[in-house]
Design a protein around this motif. Structure first.
Motif, PDB file in Angstrom:
ATOM      1  N   SER A 101      -1.900  -1.153  65.171  1.00  0.00           N
ATOM      2  CA  SER A 101      -0.759  -2.044  64.948  1.00  0.00           C
ATOM      3  C   SER A 101      -0.134  -2.437  66.277  1.00  0.00           C
ATOM      4  N   ALA A 102       0.598  -3.545  66.268  1.00  0.00           N
ATOM      5  CA  ALA A 102       1.267  -4.046  67.463  1.00  0.00           C
ATOM      6  C   ALA A 102       2.705  -4.397  67.128  1.00  0.00           C
ATOM      7  N   ILE A 103       3.556  -4.425  68.153  1.00  0.00           N
ATOM      8  CA  ILE A 103       4.939  -4.841  67.921  1.00  0.00           C
ATOM      9  C   ILE A 103       4.939  -6.269  67.381  1.00  0.00           C
ATOM     10  N   ALA A 104       5.960  -6.585  66.581  1.00  0.00           N
ATOM     11  CA  ALA A 104       5.993  -7.848  65.847  1.00  0.00           C
ATOM     12  C   ALA A 104       6.036  -9.070  66.754  1.00  0.00           C
ATOM     13  N   GLY A 107       1.814  -8.951  67.966  1.00  0.00           N
ATOM     14  CA  GLY A 107       0.669  -8.927  67.062  1.00  0.00           C
ATOM     15  C   GLY A 107       0.158 -10.277  66.579  1.00  0.00           C
ATOM     16  N   GLU A 131       1.658  -4.808  62.074  1.00  0.00           N
ATOM     17  CA  GLU A 131       2.692  -5.078  63.063  1.00  0.00           C
ATOM     18  C   GLU A 131       4.010  -4.508  62.581  1.00  0.00           C
ATOM     19  N   THR A 134       9.087  -1.333  67.274  1.00  0.00           N
ATOM     20  CA  THR A 134       8.618  -0.211  68.082  1.00  0.00           C
ATOM     21  C   THR A 134       8.928   1.135  67.443  1.00  0.00           C
ATOM     22  N   LEU A 137       6.703   1.794  64.479  1.00  0.00           N
ATOM     23  CA  LEU A 137       5.313   2.032  64.866  1.00  0.00           C
ATOM     24  C   LEU A 137       5.147   3.428  65.452  1.00  0.00           C
ATOM     25  N   ILE A 149      -1.257   2.065  68.798  1.00  0.00           N
ATOM     26  CA  ILE A 149      -0.322   0.950  68.728  1.00  0.00           C
ATOM     27  C   ILE A 149      -0.262   0.245  70.074  1.00  0.00           C
ATOM     28  N   HIS A 203      14.529  -5.016  67.875  1.00  0.00           N
ATOM     29  CA  HIS A 203      13.381  -5.574  68.582  1.00  0.00           C
ATOM     30  C   HIS A 203      13.501  -5.258  70.078  1.00  0.00           C
ATOM     31  N   SER A 225      12.673 -13.067  63.536  1.00  0.00           N
ATOM     32  CA  SER A 225      11.318 -13.118  64.071  1.00  0.00           C
ATOM     33  C   SER A 225      11.252 -14.154  65.189  1.00  0.00           C
TER      34      SER A 225
END
Length: 302
Positions: A101-104, A107, A131, A134, A137, A149, A203, A225
Motif C-alpha cells: 500500500s501507499a499513502i493516498a 498511490g 492506499e 500514513t 498504513l 508500504i 495527511h 483528497s
C-alpha cells in the motif's frame, strides 16, 4: 500458568472485537457465529483471569487491563503470521503474494507507473495494492495486515525498517493567470493566508505544506483528497502544493517549479523490521528505483 487452553484463534477474536467495538462485526470479520465468538472471548477472559471488555447494552469498552493484554496479543499474532511466512516461503518472491500500500497522495499516481514493470519482473506474483493515510498504513503494517508500504520518510517507528526510493519535488499549483506562478511570482510563502489550500488533518502532505509556511487562514476549507484539492484550485479558490507525480496530471492548472531542497519529500519503502524477507524488500526498492530511472519521470534519485 501454562499455555494449555490458549488459542491463536481466540486472540484473533479478541483483537477483532476491540478493533470493531462490536461482537457482531467481529464475528462477521472472523466468519464465525456471534454467540460462538462471545463464548470463546469469555472463556479466554476466564483463562487469563482478566476482564478484557466492559460490556453494556449501549457500548463496549476495553478495560485498562485489557488494553495491556491487547498490545501483547497483537504482537503474538504478528509473530505467528511471520512463522507461517517462514514455513510457507517458496522460491517465488514474497512467497507468491505481496500486500503493498501507499499513502493516498502517492498511490493513485505511482501504481500505474510501476505496475507494468513489477508484473514483468515478478511474474506469478499476486499483488494486492491499496492506499491510505500514513498512521493507518503503519498500524496495518505493524499489525501484519500489510507486507510493505510506500510512505514519506521517516516513518517514525522503531519497529519499521525503511529505505529511500526517490525524492519527489513539490510544485505550486495555481489557477490560470494567478501571479504566484509567474516567473517572478511570490511563490508559496508569498501568498495571502486565505489563498493557501491544504488537505484535511491526517495527511502528511498537509504537515509538509505547513512546514514550508504555517501562515494559513483557519477558516479555509480543506480537501479530503488531492483530486478534490485540484478542483478547488481550478475553481479559483486559491493555490496549493502538489507532489510531482500528481502535478503531472493537471490540465486546467498552472504548476510552477519550486526549490526542491525546500519543497520536496523522500518516498521510502517500509516493512516490519522482524519480517524475514528483508533481502526481498531491499531488492523491491532497487527495482522501483530502476523503474523510475527508465521512465524518466519528474521524481529525483536519492
Amino acid at each position: 500458568m501454562n499455555l494449555s487452553g490458549l488459542s491463536l484463534r481466540d486472540l484473533e477474536y479478541v483483537v477483532a472485537v476491540a478493533d470493531h467495538g462490536s461482537f457482531v462485526k467481529a464475528a462477521e470479520q472472523c466468519r464465525v457465529a456471534q454467540p460462538s465468538l462471545s463464548v470463546q472471548v469469555s472463556k479466554l477472559e476466564a483463562r487469563l483471569k482478566t476482564v478484557i471488555f466492559e460490556r453494556s447494552t449501549r457500548r463496549l469498552l476495553v478495560t485498562p487491563e485489557g488494553l495491556k493484554l491487547l498490545d501483547q496479543m497483537r504482537r503474538v499474532l504478528v509473530e505467528a503470521r511471520a512463522l507461517l511466512t517462514l514455513a510457507s516461503h517458496s522460491d517465488r518472491p514474497f512467497g507468491g503474494t505481496l500486500r503493498l500500500s501507499a499513502i493516498a497522495t502517492l498511490g493513485p499516481y505511482l501504481f500505474p507507473l510501476v505496475l507494468p514493470d513489477l508484473r514483468n519482473h515478478y511474474p506469478g506474483l499476486t499483488l494486492i495494492l491499496g492506499e491510505g493515510r500514513t498512521a493507518d498504513l503503519l498500524s496495518a503494517l505493524l499489525g501484519g495486515e500489510l507486507d510493505a508500504i510506500l510512505i514519506s520518510m521517516p516513518a517514525g517507528e522503531t519497529a519499521v525498517a525503511e529505505v529511500p526510493v526517490f525524492r519527489e519535488p513539490f510544485f505550486l499549483a495555481c489557477p490560470p493567470g494567478h501571479a504566484a506562478c509567474a516567473p517572478d511570482g511570490p511563490g508559496w510563502r508569498g501568498l495571502a493566508p486565505h489563498e493557501r489550500l491544504l488537505l484535511e488533518e491526517g495527511h502528511c502532505l498537509r504537515t509538509q505544506a505547513l512546514a514550508a509556511c504555517s501562515d494559513v487562514d483557519v477558516t479555509n476549507r480543506h480537501a479530503t483528497s488531492l483530486e478534490t484539492l485540484k478542483y478547488m484550485v481550478g475553481a479559483g479558490e486559491g493555490c496549493t502544493l502538489l507532489p510531482a507525480l500528481a502535478a503531472a496530471e493537471t490540465s486546467s492548472l498552472v504548476c510552477a517549479a519550486l526549490p526542491s531542497e525546500i519543497y520536496s519529500r523522500t518516498i521510502g519503502l517500509a516493512w516490519r523490521g522482524t519480517d524475514p524477507r528483508d533481502d526481498e524488500f531491499h531488492a523491491l526498492a532497487d527495482r522501483l528505483r530502476v523503474t523510475f530511472a527508465v521512465a524518466g519521470s519528474a521524481v529525483q534519485p536519492v
